[in-house]
Design an enzyme around this catalytic site. Structure first.
Site, PDB file in Angstrom:
ATOM      1  N   HIS A 164      -9.833  -2.707   6.635  1.00 29.23           N
ATOM      2  CA  HIS A 164      -9.052  -2.198   5.623  1.00 29.23           C
ATOM      3  C   HIS A 164      -9.648  -2.802   4.259  1.00 29.23           C
ATOM      4  O   HIS A 164      -9.847  -3.848   4.452  1.00 29.23           O
ATOM      5  CB  HIS A 164      -7.550  -2.862   5.743  1.00 29.23           C
ATOM      6  CG  HIS A 164      -6.697  -2.663   4.539  1.00 29.23           C
ATOM      7  ND1 HIS A 164      -5.948  -1.425   4.309  1.00 29.23           N
ATOM      8  CD2 HIS A 164      -6.295  -3.551   3.669  1.00 29.23           C
ATOM      9  CE1 HIS A 164      -5.096  -1.592   3.112  1.00 29.23           C
ATOM     10  NE2 HIS A 164      -5.499  -2.767   2.647  1.00 29.23           N
ATOM     11  N   ARG A 217       9.650  -3.890  -5.499  1.00 25.53           N
ATOM     12  CA  ARG A 217       8.445  -4.809  -5.937  1.00 25.53           C
ATOM     13  C   ARG A 217       7.866  -4.303  -7.528  1.00 25.53           C
ATOM     14  O   ARG A 217       7.647  -5.062  -8.242  1.00 25.53           O
ATOM     15  CB  ARG A 217       7.380  -5.088  -5.047  1.00 25.53           C
ATOM     16  CG  ARG A 217       7.771  -5.841  -3.846  1.00 25.53           C
ATOM     17  CD  ARG A 217       6.721  -6.156  -2.785  1.00 25.53           C
ATOM     18  NE  ARG A 217       5.468  -6.382  -3.299  1.00 25.53           N
ATOM     19  CZ  ARG A 217       4.542  -6.156  -2.663  1.00 25.53           C
ATOM     20  NH1 ARG A 217       4.268  -5.452  -1.567  1.00 25.53           N
ATOM     21  NH2 ARG A 217       3.196  -6.647  -3.106  1.00 25.53           N
ATOM     22  N   SER A 238       2.816  -6.438   3.476  1.00 23.05           N
ATOM     23  CA  SER A 238       2.989  -4.725   3.196  1.00 23.05           C
ATOM     24  C   SER A 238       1.681  -4.288   3.868  1.00 23.05           C
ATOM     25  O   SER A 238       1.656  -3.250   4.626  1.00 23.05           O
ATOM     26  CB  SER A 238       2.808  -4.793   1.806  1.00 23.05           C
ATOM     27  OG  SER A 238       2.529  -3.498   1.480  1.00 23.05           O
ATOM     28  N   LYS A 283       1.497  -1.694   7.804  1.00 19.30           N
ATOM     29  CA  LYS A 283       1.095  -0.403   8.110  1.00 19.30           C
ATOM     30  C   LYS A 283      -0.111  -0.256   9.020  1.00 19.30           C
ATOM     31  O   LYS A 283      -0.292   0.502   9.681  1.00 19.30           O
ATOM     32  CB  LYS A 283       0.589   0.203   6.584  1.00 19.30           C
ATOM     33  CG  LYS A 283       1.990   0.341   5.723  1.00 19.30           C
ATOM     34  CD  LYS A 283       1.505   0.754   4.483  1.00 19.30           C
ATOM     35  CE  LYS A 283       1.201  -0.391   3.537  1.00 19.30           C
ATOM     36  NZ  LYS A 283       1.156  -0.409   2.039  1.00 19.30           N
TER      37      LYS A 283
HETATM   38  N1  URA Z   1      -1.593  -2.577  -0.681  1.00 20.91           N
HETATM   39  C1  URA Z   1      -0.427  -2.660  -0.155  1.00 20.91           C
HETATM   40  O1  URA Z   1      -0.316  -1.930   1.206  1.00 20.91           O
HETATM   41  N2  URA Z   1       0.654  -3.355  -0.391  1.00 20.91           N
HETATM   42  C2  URA Z   1       0.523  -4.274  -1.266  1.00 20.91           C
HETATM   43  O2  URA Z   1       1.403  -5.049  -1.527  1.00 20.91           O
HETATM   44  C3  URA Z   1      -0.531  -4.510  -1.992  1.00 20.91           C
HETATM   45  C4  URA Z   1      -1.920  -3.489  -1.719  1.00 20.91           C
END
Ligand code: URA
Length: 436
Positions: free
Chosen positions: A84, A170, A185, A189
């Site tokens: 990532h 946010r 966050s 995912k």
């Molecule tokens: N990328 C994300 O998926 N979430 C965030 O809060 C910042 C960057």
């Protein structure tokens, strides 16, 4: 167990730790919308100021992860590792990296995003290959990860719906820039992909979320806390994101540059990032004895054609034209016009502001300002010089590939992105630090 949201907000506001049951209750209320937007927003602000302890962070992220679908790839026997990136300008590394790692025997189940703002998205880049589909169902995704060793798709089903609601709040309550909120966050995912381990490319500098190395280190450590608690080790590579990566910024242009890397060429920094991140992925997967051993294997598959063949098989399986791997210039879309931006000074290129170049390419149509906007696959910016190069008056600095949209804005921004001075040193590496 039930709680009053305001009690939990007050506890966090006053620095009193929240229990596992309280945190899970709160995320459940975020997901089913039984907690109002103003109470969620107040909690986000309390977390922004008070932070989350390691155990609170791990629980918060786990509750977010299980707020939606979690892929089960347990029938795939190969180790499953993903990368990532926190987002950069010209960051096309997933394109050469995923096939190179897959060619070394590791499965790469990559669920990627679209570009938003000045950084590009892997899905938009892939879709510039004619016919390529990123909208596959989960059974096709799983089959391709099993048989080819990789598949690259967009989010399917309901992955981490709690994050969707939290992120939207946010965004409008000045609470995006919180390390525990960013870390949870991202990980809610990524862990939903069913991976065994993750390599994080944490970008630092002008074009990145994290402007300095201390902040980047804190984010990397928070992500490692979440990974460790989930039993999924995370290696964090902190990399320099001051100048754009490689020479190309824009979707089809970046695919063409990635293919050069897959054929053993490409710009030095683009190959370096592919080799270093790939080496870490192979080590994390347990197929390389060390990161250096992993790097050697990645170099081998880039140089002997195995990674390029793997990319061609992936493109064919996802409906795209695999001829792009041998004939990128014939297959990829091209902009109607090009325009050079030339230097008005003689001297050395001291810096190239990644953010300005990213926004300039967005003006041309390579990126999107709002999530629902489309992108033009053909347009973008080609850098003609690197930091440390010597230029004369009139030397081309950048070439705009355009379709008549946003040219004046892009010209102005790209023109000011280059700082020309008396002396300049070219950084020898993009890799600042590796945290295992
Ligand atoms: N990328 C994300 O998926 N979430 C965030 O809060 C910042 C960057």
């Amino acid at each position: 167990m039930s709680f009053l949201p305001q009690t939990l907000i007050r506890k966090k506001r006053d620095g009193v730790p929240l229990s596992e049951a309280e945190l899970r209750f709160f995320i459940a209320g975020v997901t089913d919308e039984s907690i109002s937007a103003y109470q969620v927003s107040a909690m986000l602000m309390a977390i922004y100021f008070r932070g989350l302890s390691d155990s609170e962070l791990a629980t918060w992220a786990d509750a977010m992860l299980h707020s939606g679908d979690v892929l089960d790839l347990s029938q795939i026997k190969r180790p499953k590792v993903d990368k990532h990136s926190t987002g950069g300008v010209g960051d096309k590394i997933s394109l050469p990296l995923a096939p190179a790692v897959a060619a070394c025997g590791v499965a790469v189940p990559m669920v990627s995003g679209r570009g938003l703002g000045h950084t590009g998205g892997t899905l938009d880049k892939l879709e510039s290959i004619p016919g390529f589909s990123v909208n596959l169902d989960i059974s096709t995704f799983t089959r391709l990860v099993d048989t080819l060793g990789l598949c690259l798709i967009g989010q399917t089903g309901e992955i981490a719906p709690a994050d969707k609601r939290l992120y939207a709040l946010r965004d409008v309550t000045a609470t995006v820039e919180s390390i525990p909120l960013i870390a949870s966050s991202i990980m809610s995912k990524k862990l939903a992909e069913g991976i065994d381990a993750l390599v994080l490319d944490c970008k630092v500098g002008d074009g990145a979320f994290m402007k300095d190395i201390e902040q980047a280190r804190k984010l990397a450590l928070a992500i490692q806390v979440i990974g460790r608690a989930a039993g999924k080790p995370v290696t964090a590579v902190l990399t320099d994101m001051n100048a754009p990566i490689g020479k190309m910024i824009g979707n089809a242009l970046e695919v063409a540059e990635s293919i050069e890397v897959l054929h053993g060429g490409g710009p030095e920094d683009t190959r370096e990032l592919t080799v270093v991140l790939g080496g870490e992925m192979l080590q994390a997967a347990g197929v390389a004895s060390s990161a250096e051993d992993g790097q050697r294997r990645i170099e081998q598959v880039l140089d002997n054609g195995a990674a390029a063949q793997c990319f061609a098989r992936l493109i064919e399986a996802q409906g795209g034209d695999p001829a792009v791997v041998e004939r990128a210039d014939k297959v990829l879309p091209k902009a109607k016009s090009v325009e050079d931006i030339v230097s008005t000074r003689a001297g050395k290129v001291c810096s190239i502001a990644a953010q300005d170049v990213g926004v300039a390419s967005l003006w041309l149509g390579a990126g999107r300002r709002r999530a629902e906007d489309g992108v033009d696959p053909a347009v973008g910016i080609e850098l003609c010089v690197r930091v440390g190069d010597t230029v004369e008056v009139g030397t081309p600095l950048a070439r705009l590939h355009h379709n008549d949209k946003g040219v004046a804005e892009a010209r102005e921004l790209a023109g000011t992105a280059f700082a020309i001075g008396e002396t300049a040193t070219r950084p020898t590496t993009r890799v600042l630090e590796v945290l295992r």
